[in-house]
Design an enzyme around this catalytic site. Structure first.
Site, PDB file in Angstrom:
ATOM      1  N   ALA A 117     -17.875  28.431 -47.511  1.00  0.00           N
ATOM      2  CA  ALA A 117     -17.923  27.315 -46.560  1.00  0.00           C
ATOM      3  C   ALA A 117     -16.777  27.291 -45.560  1.00  0.00           C
ATOM      4  O   ALA A 117     -16.620  26.311 -44.838  1.00  0.00           O
ATOM      5  CB  ALA A 117     -17.937  25.998 -47.339  1.00  0.00           C
ATOM      6  N   ASN A 186     -13.775  26.221 -54.391  1.00  0.00           N
ATOM      7  CA  ASN A 186     -13.726  27.673 -54.248  1.00  0.00           C
ATOM      8  C   ASN A 186     -13.081  28.091 -52.930  1.00  0.00           C
ATOM      9  O   ASN A 186     -12.524  29.183 -52.825  1.00  0.00           O
ATOM     10  CB  ASN A 186     -15.144  28.254 -54.342  1.00  0.00           C
ATOM     11  CG  ASN A 186     -15.660  28.281 -55.768  1.00  0.00           C
ATOM     12  OD1 ASN A 186     -15.006  28.790 -56.673  1.00  0.00           O
ATOM     13  ND2 ASN A 186     -16.845  27.725 -55.981  1.00  0.00           N
ATOM     14  N   HIS A 216     -13.143  21.044 -44.419  1.00  0.00           N
ATOM     15  CA  HIS A 216     -12.055  21.927 -44.827  1.00  0.00           C
ATOM     16  C   HIS A 216     -11.191  22.205 -43.598  1.00  0.00           C
ATOM     17  O   HIS A 216     -11.696  22.686 -42.578  1.00  0.00           O
ATOM     18  CB  HIS A 216     -12.577  23.254 -45.376  1.00  0.00           C
ATOM     19  CG  HIS A 216     -13.534  23.103 -46.521  1.00  0.00           C
ATOM     20  ND1 HIS A 216     -13.139  22.717 -47.780  1.00  0.00           N
ATOM     21  CD2 HIS A 216     -14.878  23.298 -46.587  1.00  0.00           C
ATOM     22  CE1 HIS A 216     -14.187  22.687 -48.578  1.00  0.00           C
ATOM     23  NE2 HIS A 216     -15.256  23.023 -47.873  1.00  0.00           N
TER      24      HIS A 216
END
Length: 265
Positions: A117, A186, A216
């Site tokens: 991602a 992750n 993120h």
């Protein structure tokens, strides 16, 4: 004659279903789905036979892990020792440096990791060749319910559940955080793999009831430049702990391994 990669998907959840269905529809030239591994019955509607892990190693030359860090720990070395390549989605397992070293040393199968991602990892790897990055920070923001963990005490759970704005849930290094959030962070391990140092990446995990997108933010700086990557994804409807884009990142990696031309690598 072009070689067709025979692919087995481990995990028939939010990531595995999308990846497996696309492979079954021949959406990745040079790769075909030959089997599925899951510890639950997946039904007759699955596009390939459900088999045991050992059977998958006999049928496949490439295994896609889409089932969590535990699979990497339990099966990673065995997959590679069997001569089968392994594409890992749950990069958080690699915060165990001993495991990471064993996987990189194992063979004759080869191990690969998908960025999932977050973007910019290729650039961070390139910059790392110029010298160390002195300051690397990752802030991950998700809905509170997707971050709840068995180790959390009642005080923290209450703060998260009653929050009306962002609440910091944990801060630490990329060595520490993915272990505490095995299904949600992750990305922290992926950034650390790109940078080459688990302890150099400082991670903040934030719960926000208004986080309609999973976000993120990667910030890095060194002697040769400064870098910032800010991504916001819709969560997967069936599994909000992961982003919708993750299986498509896996498919992009599969396309590269199958030899599709014209890709940015």
């Amino acid at each position: 004659m072009t070689r067709i990669r025979k692919v087995g998907v481990v995990g028939w959840g939010a990531i595995g279903r999308v990846v497996g269905t696309a492979l079954a529809e021949r959406s990745v030239p040079g790769a075909e789905l030959v089997c599925i591994v899951d510890n639950r019955p997946i039904g007759d509607s699955a596009p390939a036979p459900q088999v045991t892990f050992d059977e998958a190693l006999e049928r496949c030359d490439l295994i896609v892990e889409a089932a969590g860090q535990g699979v990497v720990r339990e099966w990673g070395e065995r997959v590679l020792a069997a001569g089968t390549d392994l594409l890992i989605a749950s990069t958080g397992a690699l915060t165990d440096e001993d495991l990471a070293e064993r996987l990189l040393a194992a063979g004759p199968g080869r191990v690969y990791f998908t960025g999932g991602a977050v973007g910019g990892l290729d650039l961070l790897q390139a910059v790392r060749s110029l010298g160390p990055l002195h300051d690397v920070r990752l802030t991950t923001t998700k809905l509170p319910a997707t971050l709840e963990q068995p180790w959390m005490d009642e005080e923290l759970l209450t703060r998260m559940r009653s929050a009306t704005g962002p609440v910091e849930v944990m801060s630490g290094s990329a060595r520490d955080v993915p272990v505490k959030f095995p299904k949600s962070t992750n990305v922290a391990a992926s950034v650390a793999l790109a940078v080459g140092d688990l302890d150099a990446v400082r991670v903040r995990v934030v719960a926000d009831p208004g986080a309609h997108h999973t976000r993120h933010v990667v910030e890095a700086s060194g002697a040769h430049g400064t870098y910032r990557f800010d991504v916001a994804h819709l969560p997967d409807a069936g599994n909000p702990a992961t982003s919708q884009v993750v299986p498509y990142a896996v498919l992009r990696s599969l396309a590269a391994l199958a030899g599709r031309t014209g890709q940015i690598l």
